[in-house]
Design an enzyme around this catalytic site. Structure first.
Site, PDB file in Angstrom:
ATOM      1  N   GLU A 213     -29.004   5.301   2.645  1.00  0.00           N
ATOM      2  CA  GLU A 213     -29.737   4.075   2.963  1.00  0.00           C
ATOM      3  C   GLU A 213     -31.023   3.967   2.154  1.00  0.00           C
ATOM      4  OE1 GLU A 213     -28.533   1.649   4.607  1.00  0.00           O
ATOM      5  OE2 GLU A 213     -26.768   2.700   5.371  1.00  0.00           O
ATOM      6  N   HIS A 216     -30.542   2.318  -1.082  1.00  0.00           N
ATOM      7  CA  HIS A 216     -30.593   0.853  -1.060  1.00  0.00           C
ATOM      8  C   HIS A 216     -32.032   0.354  -1.190  1.00  0.00           C
ATOM      9  CE1 HIS A 216     -26.404   0.158  -0.291  1.00  0.00           C
ATOM     10  NE2 HIS A 216     -26.390   0.827   0.843  1.00  0.00           N
TER      11      HIS A 216
END
Length: 331
Positions: A213, A216
């Site tokens: 994550e 990202h």
């Protein structure tokens, strides 16, 4: 919504929403996706059936040891439990013991260090009270280019579950990059919080998720362009996961695991034997789990196909037909 998508696609000259949307993706066409899934399923089925048999045998032995009836079925709720038992019994990978080496605070700090080194960046945490926030636990960091010292953007970390919070792990783009300021992005997770007796401890899969994550976040902040013309905004939808899927592989590298792991009581790193066992077991059940992903892909394509279901009952019938045949799981 499904019916409206079908009408929209028909107006544009396509037989289905699936055909239309595939033209907007890297795949280029529905036929390419269909061929890819068919070929992948063919290659996975034999290994997937062996994985299924292994888990079913574990369930049978477990039932025998407990003195309970064995129903001869591997249900959806059995797969995670017996998958963990397989890792423990055959590979010596005990997720509950291993998480003692991954205290959250150390994992977060080390992950940020690795990304700073990898991308030549500087992260500076802002003091509480000088930035807008929606909860007292939320942290905010400014990102600067290491070479020039120029600010690039900001990111928030909102890591712990609470009532009313989004229940998954995801990235949200709060402010788009402009000519005068960088992007602002937020990473939401639901990782366990510390208690008075013990710090928050993460399973290795949680460590992988955090690293993924955060990739990202970096994709969003480091991308070139402004507004809706950034390379992130313009990249094909099915490319969005590629950078993070690449970056998460660092968490399977011995050198990185040695940095990320520190026992919450002794400060010791992961024993070499345990680390090697984890790496060796990385692809255990991968064929079986990949068949489930093929099921989800096929379900999506069928729901958005030339003859989409129009009622809840039709959708359930579609699930009942595809799930056991593709995932190899009964329920």
């Amino acid at each position: 919504g499904i019916t409206l998508r079908k009408k929209f696609a028909t107006l544009l000259g396509f037989q289905s929403w699936a055909e239309f949307i595939c033209t907007k993706r890297m795949s280029g066409s529905y036929q390419t996706v269909d061929k890819f899934l068919t070929n992948l399923q063919t290659k996975l089925e034999e290994s997937g059936k062996k994985d299924h048999e292994t888990l079913l045998k574990l369930k049978e032995d477990h039932c025998k040891n407990l003195g309970v009836d064995f129903d001869g079925i591997l249900n959806a709720w059995d797969t995670g439990f017996y998958g963990d038992r397989l890792l423990v019994t055959k590979y010596g990978v005990d997720a509950e013991k291993i998480k003692e080496y991954f205290p959250l605070d150390h994992v977060v700090e080390t992950t940020l260090d690795i990304y700073q080194e990898l991308l030549s960046l500087i992260f500076e945490e802002l003091p509480k009270g000088i930035y807008w926030t929606w909860h007292k636990e939320v942290r905010c960091f400014q990102v600067k280019d290491k070479e020039s010292g120029s600010p690039i953007g900001y990111f928030y970390l909102d890591l712990h579950p609470r009532q009313g919070k989004y229940g998954h792990a995801a990235i949200f783009h709060l402010v788009k990059r402009t000519a005068s300021h960088g992007a602002v992005d937020c990473m939401l997770c639901n990782l366990p919080a510390s208690t008075p007796d013990k710090p928050s401890l993460l399973r290795h899969q949680n460590v992988v998720t955090f690293f993924h994550e955060f990739g990202h976040i970096m994709h969003a902040i480091c991308t070139e362009g402004i507004g809706n013309s950034t390379r992130l905004a313009k990249c094909p939808r099915d490319f969005v996961e590629a950078p993070s899927q690449m970056l998460e592989n660092w968490v399977w590298q011995k050198q990185v695991l040695e940095r990320l792991a520190k026992h919450y009581q002794t400060n010791e790193s992961l024993p070499d034997k345990t680390l090697e066992s984890m790496i060796r077991a990385k692809h255990v059940n991968v064929a079986f789990s990949s068949l489930r992903q093929i099921y989800l892909s096929r379900l999506d394509l069928e729901i958005h196909g030339p003859n989409p279901p129009t009622t809840v009952e039709e959708i359930q019938a579609l699930v009942d037909r595809l799930f056991p045949s593709l995932s190899l799981v009964e329920k």
